[in-house]
Enzyme design. Structure first.
Site, PDB file in Angstrom:
ATOM      1  N   ASN A 121      31.620   9.939  42.130  1.00 53.55           N
ATOM      2  CA  ASN A 121      31.278  10.803  43.621  1.00 53.55           C
ATOM      3  C   ASN A 121      30.335  11.981  43.289  1.00 53.55           C
ATOM      4  OD1 ASN A 121      33.205   9.439  44.978  1.00 53.55           O
ATOM      5  ND2 ASN A 121      34.904  10.858  44.596  1.00 53.55           N
TER       6      ASN A 121
ATOM      7  N   ASN B 234      33.113   7.737  34.540  1.00 55.69           N
ATOM      8  CA  ASN B 234      33.324   6.437  34.659  1.00 55.69           C
ATOM      9  C   ASN B 234      31.896   5.469  35.057  1.00 55.69           C
ATOM     10  OD1 ASN B 234      33.029   7.528  37.194  1.00 55.69           O
ATOM     11  ND2 ASN B 234      34.917   6.980  37.849  1.00 55.69           N
TER      12      ASN B 234
ATOM     13  N   ASP C  35      40.254   3.006  47.162  1.00 57.45           N
ATOM     14  CA  ASP C  35      41.497   4.003  46.898  1.00 57.45           C
ATOM     15  C   ASP C  35      41.319   4.781  48.013  1.00 57.45           C
ATOM     16  OD1 ASP C  35      38.873   4.519  45.889  1.00 57.45           O
ATOM     17  OD2 ASP C  35      39.731   6.142  44.493  1.00 57.45           O
ATOM     18  N   ASP C  36      40.235   5.230  48.664  1.00 53.04           N
ATOM     19  CA  ASP C  36      40.237   6.100  49.876  1.00 53.04           C
ATOM     20  C   ASP C  36      41.057   5.774  50.714  1.00 53.04           C
ATOM     21  OD1 ASP C  36      37.338   5.850  48.723  1.00 53.04           O
ATOM     22  OD2 ASP C  36      37.159   7.631  49.913  1.00 53.04           O
TER      23      ASP C  36
ATOM     24  N   HIS D 297      42.555   7.344  41.849  1.00 56.71           N
ATOM     25  CA  HIS D 297      41.637   8.470  41.931  1.00 56.71           C
ATOM     26  C   HIS D 297      42.018   9.144  43.420  1.00 56.71           C
ATOM     27  CE1 HIS D 297      39.732   6.913  38.766  1.00 56.71           C
ATOM     28  NE2 HIS D 297      38.993   5.739  39.432  1.00 56.71           N
ATOM     29  N   ASP D 298      41.784   8.618  44.606  1.00 49.59           N
ATOM     30  CA  ASP D 298      41.587   9.523  45.768  1.00 49.59           C
ATOM     31  C   ASP D 298      43.115   9.721  46.135  1.00 49.59           C
ATOM     32  OD1 ASP D 298      38.854   7.700  47.010  1.00 49.59           O
ATOM     33  OD2 ASP D 298      38.749   9.385  45.971  1.00 49.59           O
TER      34      ASP D 298
ATOM     35  N   ASP E  70      34.550   7.753  51.735  1.00 49.50           N
ATOM     36  CA  ASP E  70      33.816   6.412  51.957  1.00 49.50           C
ATOM     37  C   ASP E  70      34.683   5.305  51.574  1.00 49.50           C
ATOM     38  OD1 ASP E  70      32.710   6.311  48.208  1.00 49.50           O
ATOM     39  OD2 ASP E  70      34.394   7.623  49.097  1.00 49.50           O
TER      40      ASP E  70
ATOM     41  N   GLU F  16      31.174  11.312  36.694  1.00 52.06           N
ATOM     42  CA  GLU F  16      32.194  10.587  37.585  1.00 52.06           C
ATOM     43  C   GLU F  16      31.354  10.179  38.936  1.00 52.06           C
ATOM     44  OE1 GLU F  16      33.264  11.982  40.574  1.00 52.06           O
ATOM     45  OE2 GLU F  16      34.391  10.174  41.073  1.00 52.06           O
TER      46      GLU F  16
HETATM   47  O1  RIB Z   1      35.158   7.746  40.490  1.00 50.48           O
HETATM   48  C1  RIB Z   1      36.179   7.542  41.587  1.00 50.48           C
HETATM   49  C2  RIB Z   1      35.587   7.882  43.124  1.00 50.48           C
HETATM   50  O2  RIB Z   1      34.560   7.175  43.300  1.00 50.48           O
HETATM   51  C3  RIB Z   1      36.904   7.389  44.178  1.00 50.48           C
HETATM   52  O3  RIB Z   1      36.488   8.401  45.004  1.00 50.48           O
HETATM   53  C4  RIB Z   1      36.317   6.092  44.410  1.00 50.48           C
HETATM   54  O4  RIB Z   1      36.599   5.818  45.757  1.00 50.48           O
HETATM   55  C5  RIB Z   1      34.863   6.247  44.290  1.00 50.48           C
HETATM   56  O5  RIB Z   1      34.307   7.057  45.485  1.00 50.48           O
HETATM   57 CA    CA Z   2      36.258   7.431  47.398  1.00 55.28          CA
END
Ligand code: RIB
Ligand code: CA
Length: 317
Positions: free
Chosen positions: A172, A164, A18-19, A245-246, A14, A170
């Site tokens: 995702n 988070n 960070d992706d 993260h990713d 998505d 989390e």
């Molecule tokens: O919690 C972090 C995740 O959620 C990462 O993949 C960020 O891109 C969001 O999708």
């Molecule tokens: Ca992501």
């Protein structure tokens, strides 16, 4: 020098700041062959994440890599994601980029996932970086992908640390708990790269300035999209920089020795009225259910960040 055996990676993603950084790490790493991207809602709407995935394959000089659009919302719930607060409405930190020229693959995301895995038995590493809606639909459509995938390495969950987007979840997993439960119980080899490790790897502003100083197309792109992301984290009191993260999930594929992992039975709480999306890990061993997930519990953050910098700038570690 023996030929490096490339890991063939299919992202479900998505993008997303960070992706994007994880996908560019893949394109900058000789051990990785990116075989496709399927896109999903999450950090922003799926039309935007799809356009961003197309921008990334173009930036990487690989317009031939299939990008297939997927789910616009969770399996059962309304889409309540507020990812755009973190990643910007355009998913790229409100930095402006030209419209992509390349067009998406005509298939839907779950079909790309099924086709890619079934056509390459034992070879594909599926790397989900967003809500697991497409992945759940794929394995429900063709359960044999669970036996034909090499492994699933996903960014998501929080086994022994707070969430988070909620005290326990989390993003995702929270964005589609039902899909996550289907994926965690599909019987395939899963490594969960969750907040337990991603919050331990932090890119500081000085680190990001080092990347930016390389002035390559990839590092220029990263410099442009991370400003808004850093501002968000600063606004919520995370002043050291940005958690990674990713890219942590892709780094595990490149070099699993960067991480300490432990097998456990992990379930996803999709029934909680107030706190859905918790990944509940049972560390009790024999007294619990058989393990279904390899959970990352620690990371050598310094070595991981050195790897990232080396791959993106060429600087010696
Ligand atoms: O919690 C972090 C995740 O959620 C990462 O993949 C960020 O891109 C969001 O999708
Ligand atoms: Ca992501």
């Amino acid at each position: 020098m023996p030929e490096v055996q490339k890991r063939r990676v299919l992202f479900d993603t998505d993008p997303g700041v960070d992706d994007s950084m994880a996908i560019l790490l893949a394109f900058a790493s000789p051990e990785i062959e990116v075989v496709g991207l399927s896109t999903v809602f999450g950090n922003t709407g799926v039309d935007v994440t799809t356009a961003n995935a197309l921008r990334l394959v173009e930036l990487a000089g690989h317009p031939e890599i299939p990008v297939a659009a997927g789910a616009a919302k969770p399996l059962l719930r309304p889409n309540t994601s507020r990812g755009d607060m973190v990643h910007g409405k355009n998913g790229l930190g409100e930095a402006e980029f030209p419209e992509p020229k390349v067009k998406p693959d005509p298939r839907r995301a779950p079909q790309l996932i099924v086709d890619t895995i079934m056509a390459n038995p034992g070879e594909i590493t599926l790397v989900p970086l967003g809500p697991l809606t497409n992945v759940a639909l794929a394995v429900a459509t063709e359960p044999r992908i669970a036996q034909n995938v090499r492994e699933v390495v996903l960014m998501g969950g929080a086994a022994a640390v707070p969430g988070n987007v909620s005290p326990v979840a989390e993003a995702n997993i929270h964005n589609d708990p039902e899909a996550a439960r289907i994926v965690f119980h599909a019987g395939w080899p899963i490594t969960m790269i969750g907040l337990d490790v991603t919050m331990k790897s932090v890119m500081s502003e000085a680190y990001l300035a080092e990347l930016a100083a390389a002035r390559t197309p990839f590092t220029d792109f990263i410099a442009a999209i991370t400003r808004h992301y850093l501002d968000f984290y600063r606004s919520v009191g995370f002043t050291e920089g940005m958690p990674v993260h990713d890219s942590s999930a892709l780094a595990y594929v490149i070099d699993p020795t960067l991480f300490t992992t432990r097998h456990a039975y992990v379930d996803v709480d999709h029934m909680s009225l107030h706190h859905p999306g918790q990944t509940v890990a049972d560390w009790r061993g024999q007294r619990g259910e058989d393990p279904n997930v390899n959970v990352a519990i620690d990371v050598d953050a310094e070595r991981f960040l050195d790897l990232y910098r080396q791959r993106l700038t060429g600087a010696k570690a």
